[in-house]
Design an enzyme around this catalytic site. Structure first.
Site, PDB file in Angstrom:
ATOM      1  CB  THR A  71     160.592  63.880 129.238  1.00 50.68           C
ATOM      2  OG1 THR A  71     159.268  63.659 128.742  1.00 50.68           O
ATOM      3  CG2 THR A  71     161.445  64.495 128.152  1.00 50.68           C
ATOM      4  CG  ASN A 154     152.612  57.045 124.513  1.00 48.60           C
ATOM      5  OD1 ASN A 154     153.403  56.259 123.983  1.00 48.60           O
ATOM      6  ND2 ASN A 154     152.585  58.319 124.188  1.00 48.60           N
ATOM      7  CD  GLN A 189     150.670  55.897 129.208  1.00 47.53           C
ATOM      8  OE1 GLN A 189     149.629  55.558 129.775  1.00 47.53           O
ATOM      9  NE2 GLN A 189     150.932  57.161 128.939  1.00 47.53           N
ATOM     10  CB  SER A 209     155.904  59.521 134.515  1.00 48.38           C
ATOM     11  OG  SER A 209     155.457  60.858 134.627  1.00 48.38           O
ATOM     12  CB  ALA A 210     154.515  60.881 139.989  1.00 49.90           C
ATOM     13  CG  HIS A 211     152.109  63.353 134.897  1.00 52.93           C
ATOM     14  ND1 HIS A 211     151.279  63.505 133.820  1.00 52.93           N
ATOM     15  CD2 HIS A 211     153.356  63.250 134.390  1.00 52.93           C
ATOM     16  CE1 HIS A 211     152.004  63.520 132.703  1.00 52.93           C
ATOM     17  NE2 HIS A 211     153.265  63.359 133.024  1.00 52.93           N
ATOM     18  CB  CYS A 334     154.605  64.582 124.312  1.00 51.29           C
ATOM     19  SG  CYS A 334     154.460  64.060 126.006  1.00 51.29           S
TER      20      CYS A 334
HETATM   21  N1  PMP Z   1     156.929  57.674 128.213  1.00 55.03           N
HETATM   22  C1  PMP Z   1     155.636  57.374 127.980  1.00 55.03           C
HETATM   23  C2  PMP Z   1     155.270  56.000 127.512  1.00 55.03           C
HETATM   24  C3  PMP Z   1     154.649  58.345 128.176  1.00 55.03           C
HETATM   25  O1  PMP Z   1     153.367  58.053 127.949  1.00 55.03           O
HETATM   26  C4  PMP Z   1     155.046  59.636 128.615  1.00 55.03           C
HETATM   27  C5  PMP Z   1     154.014  60.732 128.827  1.00 55.03           C
HETATM   28  N2  PMP Z   1     153.115  60.899 127.768  1.00 55.03           N
HETATM   29  C6  PMP Z   1     156.401  59.884 128.845  1.00 55.03           C
HETATM   30  C7  PMP Z   1     157.305  58.885 128.629  1.00 55.03           C
HETATM   31  C8  PMP Z   1     156.867  61.255 129.324  1.00 55.03           C
HETATM   32  O2  PMP Z   1     156.451  61.456 130.639  1.00 55.03           O
HETATM   33  P1  PMP Z   1     156.602  62.842 131.397  1.00 55.03           P
HETATM   34  O3  PMP Z   1     155.355  63.601 131.098  1.00 55.03           O
HETATM   35  O4  PMP Z   1     156.705  62.466 132.860  1.00 55.03           O
HETATM   36  O5  PMP Z   1     157.844  63.499 130.914  1.00 55.03           O
END
Ligand code: PMP
Length: 390
Positions: A71, A154, A189, A209-211, A334
């Site tokens: 984000t 996503n 993704q 994004s690592a998670h 989100c």
């Molecule tokens: N971009 C995409 C395509 C995502 O799937 C996500 C997380 N759902 C994000 C951005 C945001 O990632 P983060 O949780 O690391 O802020």
């Protein structure tokens, strides 16, 4: 045993990542900006981690900026480009993006548009969630300064032709104002399975994004091509080449690099994608009464399914699945809990009622065929029961 089918929201932490983070935390507690040995040791470990992430993207370590997640990375990319443009040019900037974007891109561009800072074009997908490179290129105007495009949706799993877009942008002649659109790719993704070579993508900015990669939460990275000037969002010290001031999340960075390393070579990732495709297709072919959102076959990412169950309520479905031991989601984590319908599903032509009847099941490296079979059976039973209760 519970069945986790929400890998698109987040992935479980790999034990090897947890070990690397714990070892680092216990050994290297120094502030990486400190001059003494403790600091310099931490700094060296971060540099090593940065080099690993850079290797994954085929770029230079100095082109990697660690952030608190995707984000922030997406905001830094978009607002960084726009603020830098505004500082240097009088022309109102135009931004092209798609209606398939994650909220961190979509809402940021919408907000800048509503404040009158930018002009924006949100390219619509076809009803099966596809966008062609020409749809993006055709939207370019004389004042286009940024193209921001998601690599893999996503929500509905579309794979966007980012490589083609990058190549087409490369061939583009500078506009009347001598501007060349900067290309940002949200690869959050996509990174688990697809090639994120920034040279091949011809992108200037790319988000990770690592998670989503079996790494820790709260850490991400933005690739910023050498020579590209973007404005920072936060003011402060000189960490992360001045673009992201603040003491780094050191163990997060170590964890992110380890998680990326564990994804393996492109061949390893393609093999993982092939295996997971079989599970995805089994799921798609055996879910009854649900209409698949997004594309089928090669144009769909290997780990995503999204179904709309006409006339049913997604919260009831998710809760019923949860009670039966299955973790699924309504779409993007989100926006869960918000009453706003998904802009992505709306862009595919789903009505508000239909967007509220959608369940996403996303798969990962621990998913087995036995789990898929049990999940499908449970889902079909729940749908049957709810339809009878209507
Ligand atoms: N971009 C995409 C395509 C995502 O799937 C996500 C997380 N759902 C994000 C951005 C945001 O990632 P983060 O949780 O690391 O802020």
């Amino acid at each position: 045993m519970r069945i986790y089918l929400d890998y698109a929201a987040t992935t479980p932490l790999d034990q090897r990542v947890a070990d690397a983070m714990r070892d680092f935390e216990l050994k290297y507690f120094g502030n990486p900006s400190s001059q003494h040995r403790e600091g310099q040791q931490a700094r060296a470990e971060i540099d090593f981690a940065r080099a690993k992430v850079a290797k994954f993207l085929f770029c230079k370590p100095q082109e990697i900026i660690f952030t608190s997640g995707a984000t922030e990375a997406n905001n830094l990319a978009i607002q960084g480009v726009i603020n830098s443009h505004i500082k240097n040019y009088k022309i109102k900037p135009h931004v092209i993006t798609t209606k398939l974007e994650h909220q961190s891109v979509y809402n940021t561009i919408q907000e800048l548009q509503s404040r009158g800072v930018i002009e924006a074009t949100f390219v619509s997908p076809s009803s099966n969630g596809l966008i062609q490179a020409d749809d993006i290129i055709g939207a370019i105007k004389d004042n286009t300064v940024l193209v921001s495009c998601i690599f893999v949706s996503n929500e509905v799993g579309s794979i966007l032709p980012v490589r083609e877009i990058g190549q087409a942008l490369l061939r583009l002649q500078p506009t009347t104002y001598n501007l060349k659109p900067i290309f940002h790719v949200d690869a959050v993704q996509a990174a688990k399975f697809y090639n994120c070579n920034v040279e091949k993508l011809n992108c200037d900015l790319l988000t990770l994004s690592a998670h989503k990669l079996y790494g820790p939460k709260g850490i991400g990275a933005l690739f910023v091509k050498k020579g590209l000037k973007i404005a920072n969002l936060t003011l402060g010290g000189s960490q992360e080449y001045g673009l992201r001031p603040g003491t780094q999340n050191t163990s997060g960075i170590i964890g992110m690099a380890k998680a990326i390393e564990l994804l393996g070579s492109l061949d390893d990732r393609s093999e993982a994608a092939q295996n997971i495709t079989k599970l995805r297709d089994q799921l798609i072919s055996s879910v009854k009464n649900g209409i698949l959102n997004g594309p089928t076959g090669e144009a769909r990412t290997c780990d995503n399914t999204s179904f709309t169950f006409f006339g049913l309520d997604q919260d009831t479905l998710i809760t019923a699945l949860d009670l039966e031991g299955i973790a699924a989601s309504t779409g993007s984590a989100c926006v869960s809990g918000s009453s706003k319908p998904s802009h992505v599903l709306e862009a595919l032509g789903r009505t508000t009622g239909q967007t509220a009847a959608t369940v996403r099941l996303s798969l990962g490296k621990l998913t087995t065929m036995a789990e898929i079979l049990r999940a499908v059976k449970t889902l079909n039973n729940i749908v049957n029961r709810l339809e009878h209760e209507k």
